[in-house]
Enzyme design. Sequence first.
Site, short mmCIF file in Angstrom:
data_model
loop_
_atom_site.label_atom_id
_atom_site.label_comp_id
_atom_site.label_asym_id
_atom_site.label_seq_id
_atom_site.Cartn_x
_atom_site.Cartn_y
_atom_site.Cartn_z
N GLU A 60 -9.37 -10.39 -7.82
CA GLU A 60 -8.43 -9.28 -7.60
C GLU A 60 -7.25 -9.35 -8.59
O GLU A 60 -6.78 -8.31 -9.05
CB GLU A 60 -7.92 -9.33 -6.15
CG GLU A 60 -9.04 -9.04 -5.15
CD GLU A 60 -8.62 -9.28 -3.70
OE1 GLU A 60 -7.48 -9.70 -3.45
OE2 GLU A 60 -9.48 -9.04 -2.82
N ASN B 183 -1.85 -0.31 7.04
CA ASN B 183 -1.21 -1.54 7.49
C ASN B 183 -0.32 -2.22 6.44
O ASN B 183 -0.20 -3.45 6.40
CB ASN B 183 -2.27 -2.51 8.02
CG ASN B 183 -3.37 -2.77 7.01
OD1 ASN B 183 -3.22 -2.44 5.83
ND2 ASN B 183 -4.45 -3.39 7.44
N LYS C 98 0.84 -1.20 0.00
CA LYS C 98 0.00 0.00 0.00
C LYS C 98 0.88 1.27 0.00
O LYS C 98 2.11 1.19 0.22
CB LYS C 98 -0.92 -0.05 1.23
CG LYS C 98 -1.88 -1.25 1.22
CD LYS C 98 -2.79 -1.23 2.46
CE LYS C 98 -3.76 -2.40 2.44
NZ LYS C 98 -4.72 -2.34 3.60
N HIS D 138 -1.95 -5.58 1.47
CA HIS D 138 -3.21 -6.28 1.25
C HIS D 138 -2.88 -7.69 0.80
O HIS D 138 -1.93 -7.89 0.05
CB HIS D 138 -4.02 -5.59 0.14
CG HIS D 138 -5.13 -6.44 -0.40
ND1 HIS D 138 -6.37 -6.49 0.21
CD2 HIS D 138 -5.17 -7.32 -1.43
CE1 HIS D 138 -7.13 -7.36 -0.45
NE2 HIS D 138 -6.43 -7.87 -1.45
N TYR E 65 -12.22 -2.98 -3.66
CA TYR E 65 -12.77 -2.98 -2.30
C TYR E 65 -14.30 -2.99 -2.28
O TYR E 65 -14.90 -2.51 -1.32
CB TYR E 65 -12.23 -1.78 -1.52
CG TYR E 65 -10.81 -1.98 -1.00
CD1 TYR E 65 -10.48 -3.05 -0.16
CD2 TYR E 65 -9.80 -1.07 -1.32
CE1 TYR E 65 -9.18 -3.22 0.33
CE2 TYR E 65 -8.50 -1.24 -0.82
CZ TYR E 65 -8.21 -2.32 0.00
OH TYR E 65 -6.92 -2.49 0.50
P1 DAT Z 1 -7.67 -7.00 5.54
O1 DAT Z 1 -6.85 -5.99 4.77
O2 DAT Z 1 -6.96 -7.50 6.77
O3 DAT Z 1 -8.22 -8.09 4.68
P2 DAT Z 1 -10.35 -5.84 5.48
O4 DAT Z 1 -10.50 -6.47 4.13
O5 DAT Z 1 -11.40 -6.13 6.50
O6 DAT Z 1 -8.92 -6.19 6.13
O7 DAT Z 1 -10.30 -4.25 5.32
C1 DAT Z 1 -9.59 -3.64 4.27
C2 DAT Z 1 -8.74 -2.53 4.83
O8 DAT Z 1 -9.58 -1.50 5.38
C3 DAT Z 1 -7.84 -2.96 5.99
O9 DAT Z 1 -6.62 -3.48 5.55
C4 DAT Z 1 -7.69 -1.69 6.76
C5 DAT Z 1 -9.02 -1.00 6.58
N1 DAT Z 1 -9.96 -1.29 7.69
C6 DAT Z 1 -10.62 -2.46 7.90
N2 DAT Z 1 -11.42 -2.40 8.98
C7 DAT Z 1 -11.28 -1.13 9.46
C8 DAT Z 1 -11.86 -0.42 10.57
N3 DAT Z 1 -12.75 -0.99 11.38
N4 DAT Z 1 -11.46 0.86 10.77
C9 DAT Z 1 -10.58 1.47 9.94
N5 DAT Z 1 -10.02 0.86 8.88
C10 DAT Z 1 -10.36 -0.42 8.64
MG MG Z 2 -9.57 -7.94 3.08
#
Ligand code: DAT
Ligand code: MG
Length: 140
Positions: A132, A118, A11, A121, A51
């Site tokens: 994806e 973080n 990212k 991805h 997303y």
């Molecule tokens: P991951 O990247 O671990 O698969 P995800 O698909 O649930 O997580 O979410 C996509 C991204 O969105 C994630 O890397 C960081 C952000 N994100 C997820 N949940 C969040 C939250 N509750 N508050 C803020 N950012 C969040």
């Molecule tokens: Mg995810």
Amino acid sequence: MSIEKTLVLVKPDGVARGLVGEVIARIEAKGYKIVSLRMLQADRALLEKHYAEHQGKPFFEPLVEFMMSGPIVALVAEGNRVIEGFRSLAGVTDPTVAAPGTIRGDLARDQGTKVVQNIVHGSDSPESAAREIAIFFEGK
Ligand code: DAT
Ligand code: MG
């Protein structure tokens, strides 16, 4: 056992901090093979597709804005159980509690932003991986 492919993104925070090599090194050190790689500036249309599952959530707009804030690196890693294996290397979503030893646990922390930053991805299922990989690499 069938060989899987997964989509990994470094990212904008990871690229800006010079962690592309570190992420790739961890994937390769684990024994997975990098089979495609590109750097790009993602636009809104691409990110809304990528997303789509998060549309309507409070962090969706901040997530899209963050992902457009600088260049990203997209890559495809290959190997047996690589989808689960890369998620394990990445650590859980929230970097504050991601285990030390993981990419997120070692290299990221809460920055007080609306969206969690973080570093990486990783696809979460074979269906997501296929979808994806097509978004980032079809026709490239
Ligand atoms: P991951 O990247 O671990 O698969 P995800 O698909 O649930 O997580 O979410 C996509 C991204 O969105 C994630 O890397 C960081 C952000 N994100 C997820 N949940 C969040 C939250 N509750 N508050 C803020 N950012 C969040
Ligand atoms: Mg995810």
